[in-house]
Structures are given as C-alpha cells and as structure tokens.
Design a protein around this motif. Structure first.
Motif, PDB file in Angstrom:
ATOM      1  N   PHE B 276       0.867  -1.388  -0.018  1.00 24.88           N
ATOM      2  CA  PHE B 276       0.021  -0.100   0.076  1.00 24.88           C
ATOM      3  C   PHE B 276       0.923   1.202  -0.102  1.00 24.88           C
ATOM      4  O   PHE B 276       1.867   1.504   0.700  1.00 24.88           O
ATOM      5  N   SER B 277       0.468   2.218  -0.711  1.00 25.11           N
ATOM      6  CA  SER B 277       1.262   3.371  -0.571  1.00 25.11           C
ATOM      7  C   SER B 277       0.119   4.823  -0.952  1.00 25.11           C
ATOM      8  O   SER B 277      -0.755   4.458  -1.499  1.00 25.11           O
ATOM      9  N   SER B 278       0.712   5.615  -0.056  1.00 24.06           N
ATOM     10  CA  SER B 278      -0.176   7.014  -0.254  1.00 24.06           C
ATOM     11  C   SER B 278       0.707   8.254   0.038  1.00 24.06           C
ATOM     12  O   SER B 278       1.706   8.189   0.730  1.00 24.06           O
ATOM     13  N   PHE B 279       0.320   8.989  -0.994  1.00 17.67           N
ATOM     14  CA  PHE B 279       1.042  10.413  -0.951  1.00 17.67           C
ATOM     15  C   PHE B 279      -0.208  11.317  -0.918  1.00 17.67           C
ATOM     16  O   PHE B 279      -0.841  11.574  -1.962  1.00 17.67           O
ATOM     17  N   ALA B 280       0.010  12.367  -0.063  1.00 22.83           N
ATOM     18  CA  ALA B 280      -0.859  13.487   0.072  1.00 22.83           C
ATOM     19  C   ALA B 280      -0.178  14.850   0.226  1.00 22.83           C
ATOM     20  O   ALA B 280       0.644  14.858   1.126  1.00 22.83           O
ATOM     21  N   GLY B 308       3.185  11.031   3.617  1.00 21.64           N
ATOM     22  CA  GLY B 308       3.475   9.764   2.764  1.00 21.64           C
ATOM     23  C   GLY B 308       3.330   8.538   3.596  1.00 21.64           C
ATOM     24  O   GLY B 308       3.656   8.403   4.817  1.00 21.64           O
ATOM     25  N   GLU B 309       2.808   7.400   3.156  1.00 24.52           N
ATOM     26  CA  GLU B 309       2.625   6.319   3.879  1.00 24.52           C
ATOM     27  C   GLU B 309       2.803   5.115   3.043  1.00 24.52           C
ATOM     28  O   GLU B 309       2.499   4.955   1.688  1.00 24.52           O
ATOM     29  N   PHE B 310       3.428   4.139   3.674  1.00 28.11           N
ATOM     30  CA  PHE B 310       3.783   2.771   2.785  1.00 28.11           C
ATOM     31  C   PHE B 310       3.293   1.678   3.773  1.00 28.11           C
ATOM     32  O   PHE B 310       3.803   1.833   5.078  1.00 28.11           O
ATOM     33  N   ALA B 311       2.876   0.811   3.333  1.00 29.16           N
ATOM     34  CA  ALA B 311       2.716  -0.590   4.077  1.00 29.16           C
ATOM     35  C   ALA B 311       2.658  -1.844   3.357  1.00 29.16           C
ATOM     36  O   ALA B 311       2.491  -1.794   1.837  1.00 29.16           O
ATOM     37  N   SER B 326       5.059   5.966   7.891  1.00 27.22           N
ATOM     38  CA  SER B 326       4.113   6.991   7.627  1.00 27.22           C
ATOM     39  C   SER B 326       5.377   8.153   8.139  1.00 27.22           C
ATOM     40  O   SER B 326       5.840   8.184   9.238  1.00 27.22           O
ATOM     41  N   ILE B 327       5.027   9.145   7.228  1.00 24.86           N
ATOM     42  CA  ILE B 327       5.973  10.304   7.689  1.00 24.86           C
ATOM     43  C   ILE B 327       4.850  11.572   7.270  1.00 24.86           C
ATOM     44  O   ILE B 327       4.234  11.491   6.431  1.00 24.86           O
ATOM     45  N   LEU B 328       5.030  12.344   8.214  1.00 26.09           N
ATOM     46  CA  LEU B 328       4.162  13.513   8.011  1.00 26.09           C
ATOM     47  C   LEU B 328       4.714  14.858   8.511  1.00 26.09           C
ATOM     48  O   LEU B 328       5.425  14.949   9.275  1.00 26.09           O
ATOM     49  N   LYS B 329       4.590  15.728   7.580  1.00 27.00           N
ATOM     50  CA  LYS B 329       5.248  16.961   7.673  1.00 27.00           C
ATOM     51  C   LYS B 329       4.424  18.243   7.501  1.00 27.00           C
ATOM     52  O   LYS B 329       3.662  18.192   6.413  1.00 27.00           O
TER      53      LYS B 329
END
Lengths: 402, 512
Positions: B276-280, B308-311, B326-329
């Motif tokens: 799974f991956s997500s970029f917002a 950004g998240e990756f699973a 996950s990383i949030l900035k």
C-alpha cells in the motif's frame, strides 16, 4: 516483476515525502531601513556643543525599543526594521548666550515616524529642557472608585499639587486645566497651535489674592471633586473632607462642603475623564482670568470622518500659552493612545491607569509622581523631567486611600 | 441560501443514505451476518489500512460489507497539565449516524453528527478551531469554560464504470462556540470540503487513484463584555506570546477567511494483500481581518502538509501480519503587517513580513500481527514506534521553541463471539519520552502573564508521559438484521510531573 515495479513506485513516493519533510526554511531576518536623523539646534543659540546624546526608538506595532548613541556632526545614524516609531532624544548641550557659556540639557521628540524602504532621512528639532523646581502635579486620582456592589462611585477624584522647591510657594491663582483634545483621538486641527499653546475645555483656579495659601517646601495641597468623607457612602472610597479645595458647580447636582473652600470656576466644568484620555496642565495666568477669557479664544476646524464620509467641523475653545504652563501630564491607555496633546517641551510622555478603554482594573488607582531623592532635612524632591512616562508611577495606589 | 442548499445536500447524502439503506440492505445481511460485519468493520487489521482509502474513488474498495451505525455518546476528559489555549479538557454529548452501503457497481456512504459540549479552562484564546488558525487567535488573560455545539455532515458516492472508478465526497462542519459570562465570545465557523477522485487498475491486483480536494473555511469571531465596569485587555496574538501592540486593547471583532486544496495519489492492492502506498499534499491558507478597523487585514497564514505512507500487509483470511511506515510534515508560515496609526479606526499598512514559522513532523513505524476467525477468538497485537518534532520560530522579537519526543505503543485487541453476542476488548500502553526541549524568549519580562503562559505550554509539550488505554464493546444482533451495542473507552495518562489526565467515552447505539 510487476511487484518490484510497484514496490519501486511506493518507495519513490515515500522518498519524495521524506525529502520534503527534511527541508526546513528558516525565516529571513527583516529588511532594515538605514535612517539618518539630522538634528536642528534650538534657535538663537551659538557655539553649540552636544554631548552624551542617547536616542531611543520605540516601534509601535511590536513595542520593541532600540537605542543608539551613534551621533556625530549633528546626525544620528541607525538601521531599523520597517515600522512606525516614536523617537526620543536626550542629552547635554553647551552653548553661548549673551556672552555666557551655559551647560544644560536638550531633548527632541517625534511620534509616528514611518520607516519603510532602504534609506530615509528625518529631521528633529532640539529644544532646551529645565527640570521643574516649583509647583508640580504630584498625583491625579481620576479613575474613581467602585462600590462593594460593583457600581461606579462618583465625586471622589482629586488632584494633588506639590511644592518641589526649597522655598515657600503660594498657591493663589494656580490654574488646573483639562485639555480639549484627547490623547486617544488624533485629528488634523487647524490652526495647529500645539507648539505654542494647549487647547483646554475646562479651567479652575485656586482663589486668593497672592499670599493667602502658602505651601511649604515638600508639602502639597489637595483639590478634590467633592471635599467630603466619601467612605460614609462607599466603604471603598476616600475621606476627602480634609481637602484644601473642592470643585463646586452651583448649577449642577453637586455637593458643597462649607468646611472646604471652593475652587474658582474660570471656564466650563472640570470633570476628570475616568478613563484618562486627556492631559492636565498646571499654569498661572499673568494677567488674570478676565484677560484669559477675553484674549485667548481658540477657533479651530478639522475634518471628522465617519463611515467614509468627511464632515468639516468648526469649534471654539480656549488656549493656554505654553509659557504660562508650570507642569503638564498626558494621560492615556495603551489600546487607544494616538498622540500627546501638549508640546513635547511640556511633556513628551504619558502615563496611565488601565491598559484598555474601559479596563475595569483601573478603578481605585492613580498616577503618582516618583520621588527622585530626599534631602538631608527629609524633604522629598519629586522627579520632573517633563516626561510623564518616566516621571510617574502608573496604576499606583492613591496616597489618600487608607 | 447557497449554504443552506449545501447543508441540505450534505444532510441528504450523509444521513439520508443511512436511513434509506435499510430497505436495500436486507439481501446482503443474508450473505454476511451482522455480527461478522461488525467484527470486520472494527477489526484492527481493517483500521490498519483505512488511511489508504481516503480518496473518494477508493472508498469503493474500503470495505466489502455494508454497515450502518447510529449512536449516542458521552465523552469527558480532564487533565491538569495542558496547553492553555486548548483548555484542560471537555465534556461532550453527541449523536452520530454513520453508513457505508456497498453495492455491486457503486458505494455510497454518509456521516452526520451533532455534539453539544463544554471545553474547560480555555485561556489566552477566545477564538475557535485553534488547530486551524493558531497562532492568530484573539485572546485575553481571563478566559474560562467555553460551551459549543458542532454539526458535521459528510457523504460520498463512488461508481465503478468498467474498470475505472469515480468518486465524490462532500463534508460540511459548522461550529458555534460561546460563553455566557464575561468575556463573552460568540464564534461561528463554517468548514466545507469537496473531494473528487478517480481510480484505475494498474494490473489485476493493484489499483491506483488520484484525488483532488478543495476547501472553504470562515470564522466570525466576536467578543463582548457586559460588565459596566469594563473588561480586560484583548490581544490579537501572533505567536510565541507576542501580540501586535497597536491592535491590543478593545478590538473585539475578527474574521477568518480561509481556503485550501489538496492532492493525493494512492496505490492499493484490491484484495488488501500486498503493498500500500499513499502520498498526500494539502495546502490551507487564511487571512485574518479586524472588523473594528474597517475589515483591516492584519495577518495571513499558509499551512502546507505532506504525508507519505507505505505499508505491506499479508492476510490469508485467518492470519495476518503487516508493517506500515508513515511520515508527516507540516509547515505553517505566518505573514504579518505593521501599521501606521493615523487616527481612530484608520490604520494604514506599512509593510508585511514573514514572522512566524512552525515545522512539525511525525514519523511512525507500525507492526501488526494477529488471527481472525468468525466463530472463534480473533486477536491482534499492534506495536508502534514514533518520532515527533516541533519547532517554532518568531522574529521581531526573536523567540523560539523546539521539542521532540520518541513514543511507542503496544496494544492488544481481541474479539470473541459469545452466544449471539460479540465482545471486543483491548488494552494499550503508550510511553512518550521527550528527547529535546529548548526555548528562548529573552525579551520577555519574567513575571509577565505571557511568560507564564509560554512556560505552562512548554512544560506540557516537553513532558514525558505514560498512557494506559482500555476499551470494551458489546454487540448483540436483535431482530431483522438489527443489533444494539454498548461501548466504553477509558484512558489514563500520567505525566512525569505528577500531573494526570483521564478520559472516559461511553456510547450506545444500534447497528444494521
């Protein structure tokens, strides 16, 4: 194969995020204005030498104060951030007058100076300053008190006038006047007389023929709104029955204590504004009240703007020449302050009770002049540098409040 | 009128579907029982990947079963170490309707909620939605409890056309917050967000999605004092305890006008097995104006968030295990103006500068392992390790604050069929340890109220804490595919400074 591609895509997205996350943009320092102030010497003096000059810049949005002593060839140079500044100069001056060498103090003051851009040049007029050594306004209790029920109580305000000299002075004929213009409302009044006089809307005078009311050095007199024991009506108030004088207006619903002499009402009714928006001056009329009322009318005009519409206003009041004024105190509140309504040579600061219009913490507080020193005989010398900001203790406990 | 129309539309989408679904769902109840749908919906493994299905188009893949839940709830928390602008806690009663209706070719979902509550001991803040508009709040040093009512509606629809899926979501939130004694704020906020999305398979197993969103936010922030003696000083804060002195006093009416936009890209396995991956990327900015000064714009802020998240999740129907990073900035940049005071209500702008900056980042690594069984005990263990950091800088005057922390959570959850009922329970324990805490405000007078406020906040933000969380939920199917449930959560926090916090959530409702 496909799984590898997908994994690569996922990792790329994460990498983009991570790289962005690691980037931190520090704030840049504010751009500065190179300011040069050209000093204009007081007129009529020769061989002027300035020394120990200190210039203070207060930015009105941030409240930040900057100082410099970088003065040479009559010019002050400093770099400051954009903003709106009050500029205050103090220092020593030596000059020739009538063949004599005199050493004294000089000052300059300018408010609301806008700094913007890269370079700016400003001029400031120096004036001579002499500390007061006669009568001074020692205290003004203008806020009044509140009853235990939380209601405003009226009639217990007072002025305290102090003999700051080492000689007996006579209070006969001393005038207390309230400024017409508020420190909280700035208008472009025409003609602008502030360099020469103070516009006033109420004047009272201590009665006497000249030597009826002596005040010993270090002693003071109290002029109250109503010279009665207010504690009988409001336990949080003050006993003013021992006032030296009281204000009394026969045509008003006013209290007259026969034991306390009344002030003379020269012009209008002096009712101190309990928020402290006005200035008060102590003066003497060299030719008496009649001369003042006959010859010192002040007709002026200004434009009032309301909802974007301009209304021209013409009004008429009185003015007291600066040369007649012994002492002056500007009052205001931080939230509403617009300008000083006297010439800076009379008072280049302001003092306060409460920090906002209608500040309920202001009640029961006064402004009180600070003590500069005490003589060997125990006489207090009060601070009088013609700057109420530094001369007065703001929000002080009234001296007559038990 | 437009707003009314939008509210009505969201209401229809949000709650209307929740009710209307009742008639169309009976056929699905036969294929998957209510108890099983509840278990799957609340299973930690489902929640583990929910974040990857934010895009409206991907809502189609979020769940395989429909479920509607109506609930009444009570939530109370209090803590004696807290950020003064947020308050020491709150008590809230609420109602919520939540529905997800999956059909063969489309999916429709909706949510409607109403909350009536009180925030305790809110100080240095007379504005609302602190997390959005901070630091540009109206403030005084008196403060007090704040009552509020919040209405939120959201709804969405996703349609599968051949291989492509299209989706749209609308969210609307309205908040009124007030106090009935001086100082008396009355704040009305409105927050509308519309998202659209499209997804398409990249192969037989994976779907890629693109989502776009737009947001409109307003807040009318008014303050009044009824005491005839007057009121305290009112500040317009600009960050790190600084207030513009020209605006300090009695400017009691502010307005916040904001808008935002966002984009998100997601890649998901259609059967929830795999990567799974997500970029917002989201951007939100607002302008604050002082209405007392002829709607004078005084500051604006732009908040940029990148997440950004990756699973990777492996789920064979019974056993599951996964890892998620996950990383949030977030960066908030505030621009403020300086003014020339030319007379009452006549302020003229001199200049504008970037004066406030806040950088926040949050890095998390999570693991999950468990077993799921429909008619037997299901259990899951979650572990999470995180790093957070926060840095605030203000110039003119120069002030700064920085803190960071490492935190870890372990929680275990199980669900167990008991007769016709389903019992779900869990316990979690979190440890947070501060790793950095620096502050600098050299210009501030030590005894000032602003200094005390900053110190209180700093003590809270840099405090270590341990947190215990327990939850229990009981579901019982009743008649015609309808069930009832009771749920409770309790959370206890112990700060290293002997301060404590407690939260209790109780709710009851029906599911179908």
């Amino acid at each position: 194969m496909m799984k590898r591609r997908l994994l690569s895509l996922c990792l790329a997205l994460i990498a983009i995020t991570f790289l962005n996350a690691c980037k931190k943009d520090k704030l840049q320092e504010l751009s500065l204005v190179d300011l040069t102030i050209k000093l204009e010497n007081p007129p009529g003096l020769t061989d002027i030498k300035l020394s120990d000059l200190k210039v203070t810049f207060k930015e009105l949005n941030s409240g930040k104060e900057s100082t410099t002593t970088n003065v040479s060839d009559g010019q002050v140079k400093i770099s400051l951030a954009d903003g709106s500044y009050d500029i205050n100069l103090e220092g020593n001056i030596t000059y020739q007058l009538d063949g004599k060498t005199i050493t004294g103090k000089t000052r300059a003051y300018q408010s609301g100076v806008i700094l913007k851009g890269k370079q700016q040049t400003q001029t400031m007029k120096l004036f001579l300053y002499q500390g007061g050594s006669g009568f001074v306004i020692q205290e003004i209790f203008y806020t009044g008190t509140v009853t235990p029920e939380g209601k405003q109580y009226l009639g217990d305000k007072y002025f305290k006038i102090y003999n700051n000299s080492d000689q007996i002075l006579y209070a006969d004929g001393l005038v207390i006047a309230q400024s017409k213009f508020f420190t909280t409302i700035k208008q472009d009044y025409k003609p602008n007389i502030m360099a020469d006089a103070v516009a006033v809307d109420a004047v009272i005078k201590i009665p006497g023929s000249g030597k009826e009311h002596p005040v010993a050095p270090g002693q003071s007199i109290v002029i109250s709104e109503d010279g009665i024991n207010h504690k009988e009506f409001n336990s949080a108030s003050i006993d003013l029955s021992k006032s030296d004088f009281e204000m009394y207006y026969e045509d008003s619903d006013d209290v007259d204590n026969p034991q306390v002499p009344n002030m003379e009402n020269v012009y209008s009714k002096l009712v101190p504004n309990n928020r402290g928006y006005a200035a008060y001056v102590l003066a003497r009329f060299p030719k008496g009240s009649a001369d003042f009322l006959s010859n010192y009318k002040y007709n002026y005009s200004y434009n009032e703007t309301f909802d974007g519409t301009i209304y021209p206003i013409d009004e008429s009041e009185y003015k007291i020449p600066n040369s007649w004024i012994i002492d002056a105190v500007n009052l205001s509140v931080q939230s509403e302050f617009q300008w000083i309504v006297t010439d800076p040579s009379l008072d280049m600061g302001w003092t306060f009770c409460g920090k906002v219009a209608g500040d309920k913490s202001r009640y029961g507080k006064s402004v009180k002049r600070k003590v500069l020193s005490t003589t060997a005989e125990g006489r207090q010398i009060l601070k009088d540098t013609n700057n109420s900001t530094v001369d007065f203790e703001a929000e002080a406990r009234p001296s007559l409040m038990q | 009128m437009i707003r009314l129309y939008i509210i009505s539309l969201c209401f229809i989408i949000g709650t209307g579907t929740a009710c209307a679904n009742d008639t169309t769902r009976i056929s699905r109840i036969d294929t998957t029982g209510l108890r099983e749908r509840i278990r799957i919906n609340n299973a930690p493994v489902s929640l583990f990947t929910d974040v990857f299905y934010n895009s409206p188009a991907l809502k189609y893949f979020a769940r395989n079963n429909s479920l509607t839940q109506l609930s009444l709830g009570f939530n109370q928390y209090k803590q004696d170490l807290y950020q003064v602008q947020k308050g020491s806690g709150q008590k809230v009663f609420g109602f919520e309707a939540d529905a997800y209706q999956k059909n063969k070719k489309d999916v429709v979902w909706g949510n409607a909620s109403y909350q009536n509550g009180k925030r305790y001991q809110v100080n240095w803040n007379e504005s609302s939605d602190l997390q959005l508009i901070y630091p540009y709040v109206m403030a005084d040093t008196v403060g007090g409890d704040l009552s509020y009512e919040e209405y939120a509606f959201s709804g969405g629809y996703a349609l599968k056309l051949n291989q492509t899926t299209l989706g749209i979501t609308g969210k609307y939130r309205a908040l009124i917050e007030y106090r009935n004694i001086d100082p008396r704020p009355k704040n009305v906020t409105s927050d509308l967000e519309i998202s659209i999305g499209v997804s398409h398979p990249v192969n037989r197993a994976y779907e890629i999605a693109l989502g776009l969103s737009a947001r409109k936010y307003t807040q009318d922030n008014q303050l009044k004092f009824f005491s005839e003696l007057g009121g305290p000083v009112v500040y317009h804060m600009v960050g790190m305890g600084v207030a513009n002195q020209l605006l300090t006093g009695n400017k009691l009416n502010a307005f916040y006008d904001g808008s935002g936009s966002g984009i998100q890209v997601q890649l998901i396995p259609m059967n929830k097995n795999g990567f799974f991956s997500s970029f917002a990327y989201n951007r939100f900015s607002f302008e604050k104006v002082i209405r007392d000064l002829q709607a004078l714009p005084v500051s604006d802020l732009t908040a940029t968030t990148i997440k950004g998240e990756f699973a990777y999740l492996k789920n064979n129907g019974q056993n599951h295990y996964g890892i998620k990073a996950s990383i949030l900035k977030e960066q908030r940049i505030g621009v403020e103006s300086r003014f020339d005071n030319r007379g009452p209500d006549n302020y003229v702008k001199i200049s504008s500068d970037k004066r406030y900056r806040n950088d926040r980042s949050d890095l998390n690594l999570a693991f999950i392992y468990g077993q799921q069984k429909n008619k037997d005990l299901s259990w899951t263990v979650n572990a999470n390790l995180g790093l957070l950091s926060n840095e605030t800088q203000y110039i003119e005057p120069t002030r700064s604050m920085e803190f960071s922390a490492i935190h870890t959570t372990i929680d275990a959850q199980f669900s167990l069929p008991a007769g016709q009922s389903l019992i779900q329970a869990g316990a979690g324990f979190t440890l947070l340890r501060n790793t950095k805490g620096t502050k600098s405000w050299p210009d501030l007078v030590s005894a000032s109220a602003a200094q005390q406020m900053l110190l209180t906040n700093f003590a809270y933000l840099t405090s270590n804490y341990n947190q215990l969380n327990l939850f229990l939920r009981w579901d019982r199917p009743m008649i015609k595919g309808m069930g009832v449930f009771l749920k409770s959560n309790w959370e206890h926090t112990t700060f290293d400074s002997f301060h404590k916090g407690n939260q209790c959530i109780l709710s009851a409702g029906i599911t179908f």
